[in-house]
Design an enzyme around this catalytic site. Structure first.
Site, short mmCIF file in Angstrom:
data_model
loop_
_atom_site.label_atom_id
_atom_site.label_comp_id
_atom_site.label_asym_id
_atom_site.label_seq_id
_atom_site.Cartn_x
_atom_site.Cartn_y
_atom_site.Cartn_z
N TRP A 161 -30.69 -50.08 47.66
CA TRP A 161 -31.64 -51.14 47.99
C TRP A 161 -31.92 -52.08 46.82
CZ3 TRP A 161 -35.24 -50.50 44.31
CH2 TRP A 161 -35.40 -49.21 43.80
N ASN A 162 -31.55 -51.68 45.59
CA ASN A 162 -32.08 -52.46 44.45
C ASN A 162 -31.41 -53.83 44.28
OD1 ASN A 162 -29.76 -51.21 43.56
ND2 ASN A 162 -30.55 -50.72 41.54
N ARG A 170 -19.80 -56.92 45.82
CA ARG A 170 -18.95 -56.38 44.75
C ARG A 170 -17.87 -55.45 45.34
NH1 ARG A 170 -22.19 -53.95 39.60
NH2 ARG A 170 -22.11 -51.98 40.67
N LYS A 185 -22.69 -49.22 55.10
CA LYS A 185 -24.07 -48.84 55.44
C LYS A 185 -24.97 -49.26 54.29
CE LYS A 185 -26.68 -45.42 54.56
NZ LYS A 185 -27.93 -46.19 54.42
N PRO A 186 -25.82 -50.28 54.54
CA PRO A 186 -26.78 -50.66 53.49
C PRO A 186 -27.94 -49.67 53.44
CG PRO A 186 -27.07 -52.06 55.43
CD PRO A 186 -25.95 -51.11 55.75
N ALA A 187 -28.81 -49.82 52.45
CA ALA A 187 -29.94 -48.90 52.31
C ALA A 187 -30.98 -49.17 53.39
CB ALA A 187 -30.57 -49.05 50.94
N GLY A 239 -25.19 -45.69 44.16
CA GLY A 239 -26.47 -45.02 44.40
C GLY A 239 -26.68 -43.93 43.38
N GLU A 261 -20.41 -45.70 41.72
CA GLU A 261 -21.27 -46.41 40.76
C GLU A 261 -22.62 -45.70 40.82
OE1 GLU A 261 -20.41 -48.69 38.71
OE2 GLU A 261 -18.48 -49.36 39.49
N LEU A 262 -22.87 -44.83 39.87
CA LEU A 262 -24.01 -43.91 39.99
C LEU A 262 -25.13 -44.25 39.00
CD1 LEU A 262 -21.83 -40.70 40.49
CD2 LEU A 262 -22.68 -42.29 42.22
N CYS A 295 -29.69 -49.80 37.62
CA CYS A 295 -28.95 -48.71 36.97
C CYS A 295 -28.67 -49.07 35.51
CB CYS A 295 -27.65 -48.46 37.70
SG CYS A 295 -26.71 -49.97 37.94
N GLU A 392 -33.88 -41.37 35.01
CA GLU A 392 -33.97 -42.81 35.26
C GLU A 392 -35.41 -43.15 35.62
OE1 GLU A 392 -31.00 -43.41 38.39
OE2 GLU A 392 -30.40 -45.16 37.27
N SER A 452 -23.88 -57.53 33.33
CA SER A 452 -23.26 -57.75 34.64
C SER A 452 -22.60 -59.12 34.71
CB SER A 452 -24.32 -57.67 35.73
OG SER A 452 -25.03 -56.46 35.63
P1 NAP Z 1 -29.63 -43.14 46.87
O1 NAP Z 1 -30.80 -42.40 47.34
O2 NAP Z 1 -28.47 -42.37 46.33
O3 NAP Z 1 -29.17 -44.05 48.11
C1 NAP Z 1 -28.09 -44.94 48.02
C2 NAP Z 1 -27.46 -45.08 49.39
O4 NAP Z 1 -26.96 -43.81 49.80
C3 NAP Z 1 -28.43 -45.53 50.46
O5 NAP Z 1 -27.75 -46.38 51.36
C4 NAP Z 1 -28.79 -44.22 51.15
O6 NAP Z 1 -29.20 -44.35 52.47
C5 NAP Z 1 -27.46 -43.50 51.09
N1 NAP Z 1 -27.56 -42.06 51.24
C6 NAP Z 1 -28.56 -41.24 50.85
N2 NAP Z 1 -28.25 -39.97 51.17
C7 NAP Z 1 -27.04 -39.99 51.78
C8 NAP Z 1 -26.18 -39.00 52.33
N3 NAP Z 1 -26.49 -37.70 52.31
N4 NAP Z 1 -25.01 -39.38 52.87
C9 NAP Z 1 -24.66 -40.68 52.90
N5 NAP Z 1 -25.43 -41.67 52.38
C10 NAP Z 1 -26.59 -41.33 51.82
O7 NAP Z 1 -29.99 -44.17 45.75
P2 NAP Z 1 -31.14 -45.28 45.77
O8 NAP Z 1 -32.42 -44.63 45.39
O9 NAP Z 1 -31.09 -46.08 47.00
O10 NAP Z 1 -30.63 -46.24 44.61
C11 NAP Z 1 -30.94 -46.04 43.29
C12 NAP Z 1 -29.79 -45.35 42.56
O11 NAP Z 1 -28.63 -46.17 42.60
C13 NAP Z 1 -30.11 -45.17 41.09
O12 NAP Z 1 -29.71 -43.90 40.66
C14 NAP Z 1 -29.27 -46.26 40.43
O13 NAP Z 1 -28.96 -46.00 39.09
C15 NAP Z 1 -28.08 -46.30 41.31
N6 NAP Z 1 -27.36 -47.57 41.15
C16 NAP Z 1 -26.19 -47.57 40.47
C17 NAP Z 1 -25.51 -48.76 40.27
C18 NAP Z 1 -24.21 -48.78 39.52
O14 NAP Z 1 -23.52 -49.77 39.63
N7 NAP Z 1 -23.87 -47.75 38.76
C19 NAP Z 1 -26.03 -49.95 40.79
C20 NAP Z 1 -27.24 -49.92 41.48
C21 NAP Z 1 -27.89 -48.71 41.65
P3 NAP Z 1 -30.77 -44.44 52.82
O15 NAP Z 1 -31.24 -45.71 52.27
O16 NAP Z 1 -30.78 -44.40 54.31
O17 NAP Z 1 -31.40 -43.25 52.19
#
Ligand code: NAP
Length: 490
Positions: A161-162, A170, A185-187, A239, A261-262, A295, A392, A452
């Site tokens: 979502w961020n 990307r 699938k978006p957030a 995520g 991309e974690l 991130c 984080e 970025s």
């Molecule tokens: P997240 O909880 O991992 O969720 C990311 C996406 O994954 C959402 O679309 C979420 O859906 C989905 N998801 C969650 N559980 C899932 C499962 N069991 N199976 C399939 N999909 C699933 O992360 P977030 O809190 O939204 O985002 C923040 C994280 O993203 C941070 O750790 C950040 O560092 C990381 N991030 C990394 C980068 C990079 O480029 N390295 C860039 C941006 C963000 P729902 O929304 O429905 O839960």
């Protein structure tokens, strides 16, 4: 038109269904879910909520469209991306308002993200026609090698979502450039930006089934069968590291190509030979872009003892002067955090640091009232064992610790399982290169708080991920290399 009339007009212009096979459809079950304004807690929109059957229909659509799309001329694929880029720039104000409404960041930042997101389409529209191959003579001279690149096949994307648009473009940009079809699938919190983007791509001439967008509150229940099915050949996820590890296990069953991309835990090191004002300006960007919900956000600031007080004073002054409010309002520089969970985590992390002996220089306690606001905060004397140094933060909190030697700063920066980005500020070239070589991360911000760029390879090492997005390598993640051995007699 008043602000709220404009907001309603923009919200009403967004499709609210699932995009499957080129059509907007309700979920088979008829289920819907709501989207909330994090600044007020008000419901902005109701969108379709996919179940497993919808997920499978999206995968089938992507699979059926794959062969035809791979055969489309690269120039034509590039031109679709170019038209979508131009449409995003033409719609920049509306897309930015939509993003601010669902995600909370100030309008100026949303405008920046729309432009950044669109730039991936422009970059990859140019890359679509540069997919290369090779012809070589075997070392013994008795055969020839022909090497070609082909699209990897249908892709599954899951985004956070961020950065509701940029994390999508990307991946979608290089996939389209390479000739791959997509299920994305978006957030849960921010589906509207991606739904708007789906319509932009359809209007730009993207064939039916090439991009399928499904929102799903049961992310795991809908995405796991798609990943395990085997018809998709690539999974790209942005995520958290925890979810990424689960998805890697699922992708292993059918040996999908993966890009991950974690999470990050960036250090921000300021040496005694740095230009302090430049470092403070860099910290404001590295820390406060996206309210710290990035991130790439500077998570741990390490400042040389000789300049630590000056740096902390200047940073606290700038952080304390930022205007906090609803991102749509004039002059607002810091919006709300994404939800109550996100804000409560920041509250807990700051509370833990204070319990370990940290000192508040500015901020430090959440605001009352509706919305998930947290004030820009600077903490000093943050002990190494504080959770802030290991997790984080994803919020506007800058924890400062001091160091005495280069070795000490390097050891502290590398003492994390993450390896996305580190920042360093120094005016000494030898030190800049020496420290850059030793920092364990995929990216370094050297005398800058922003790394970025669509034309550069973005990605992490260690538990921050696998693969790179953007740059000339970005498209390679979507291409398979095929080698033809040619028996030849000359
Ligand atoms: P997240 O909880 O991992 O969720 C990311 C996406 O994954 C959402 O679309 C979420 O859906 C989905 N998801 C969650 N559980 C899932 C499962 N069991 N199976 C399939 N999909 C699933 O992360 P977030 O809190 O939204 O985002 C923040 C994280 O993203 C941070 O750790 C950040 O560092 C990381 N991030 C990394 C980068 C990079 O480029 N390295 C860039 C941006 C963000 P729902 O929304 O429905 O839960």
């Amino acid at each position: 038109m008043t602000t709220s009339e404009l907001e309603r007009k923009v919200l009403d212009s967004v499709p609210t269904g699932l995009l499957i096979g080129g059509e907007w459809r309700p979920a088979r079950s008829g289920a819907t879910t709501t989207v909330e304004d994090p600044a007020t807690g008000e419901i902005l929109a109701e969108v379709a909520d996919a179940g497993p059957e919808d997920g499978m229909a999206a995968l089938t659509a992507a699979h059926e469209a794959q062969a035809g799309f791979a055969a489309m001329a690269p120039r034509e694929r590039g031109e679709i991306l170019r038209r979508a880029y131009e449409a995003m720039i033409a719609d920049l104000d509306d897309l930015a308002l939509l993003m601010t409404l669902e995600m909370g960041k100030p309008l100026a930042e949303s405008k920046g993200e729309v432009a950044y997101a669109a730039e991936f389409f422009r970059w990859f529209s140019e890359e679509a026609v540069r997919i290369d191959g090779g012809y070589a003579t075997a070392p013994n001279g008795q055969s020839r090698f022909l090497v070609m690149k082909q699209p990897v096949g249908p892709c599954v994307f899951i985004t956070p979502w961020n950065f509701p648009l940029a994390m999508g473009t990307r991946k979608i940009g290089p996939a389209i450039a390479a000739g791959c079809t997509v299920v994305i699938k978006p957030a849960l919190q921010t589906p509207l930006s991606m739904l708007a983007l789906g319509q932009i791509l359809l209007d730009a001439g993207l064939p039916a089934g090439v991009l399928n967008v499904i929102n799903a509150t049961d992310a795991g229940g809908v995405m796991e069968p798609i990943i395990r099915d085997g018809r998709a050949r690539k999974l790209s996820f942005t995520g958290s590291t925890g979810v990424g590890k689960k998805l890697l296990e699922q992708a292993a069953e059918k040996v999908l190509r993966t890009s991950m991309e974690l999470g990050g835990n960036a250090s921000f090191i300021v040496f005694d030979d740095a230009d302090v004002d430049k470092a403070v300006a860099g910290a404001m960007v590295a820390k406060m872009r996206n309210m710290g919900e990035a991130c790439t956000a500077a998570n741990r600031l390490y400042v040389h003892r000789s300049i630590a007080d000056t740096f902390a004073d200047k940073l606290a002054e700038k952080m304390g002067a930022l205007v906090v409010g609803r991102g749509t309002d004039d002059g607002v520089q810091v919006g709300p955090l994404i939800d109550a969970k996100g804000r409560d985590k920041v509250v807990d992390l700051v509370g833990d640091a204070l319990a370990h002996g940290a000192t508040v220089k500015v901020g430090g306690s959440p605001a009352d009232g509706p919305g998930y606001f947290y004030p820009p905060t600077v903490l000093t004397d943050v002990p190494v064992e504080s959770r802030l140094n290991h997790e984080e933060i994803f919020g506007p909190v800058a924890p400062i610790s001091v160091f005495d030697t280069e070795e000490e700063a390097l050891a502290a920066a590398n003492a994390t399982e993450f390896g996305l980005v580190n920042y360093l500020f120094t005016e000494n070239l030898d030190r800049a290169l020496r420290v850059s070589e030793k920092l364990e991360s995929g990216m370094i911000g050297l005398n800058t708080g922003l790394v970025s760029n669509p034309a550069a390879p973005f990605g992490g090492t260690k538990q921050s991920g696998l693969g790179r997005e953007g740059g000339t390598v970005g498209i390679e993640e979507f291409l398979e290399t095929k080698y033809i051995a040619i028996g030849i007699q000359i």
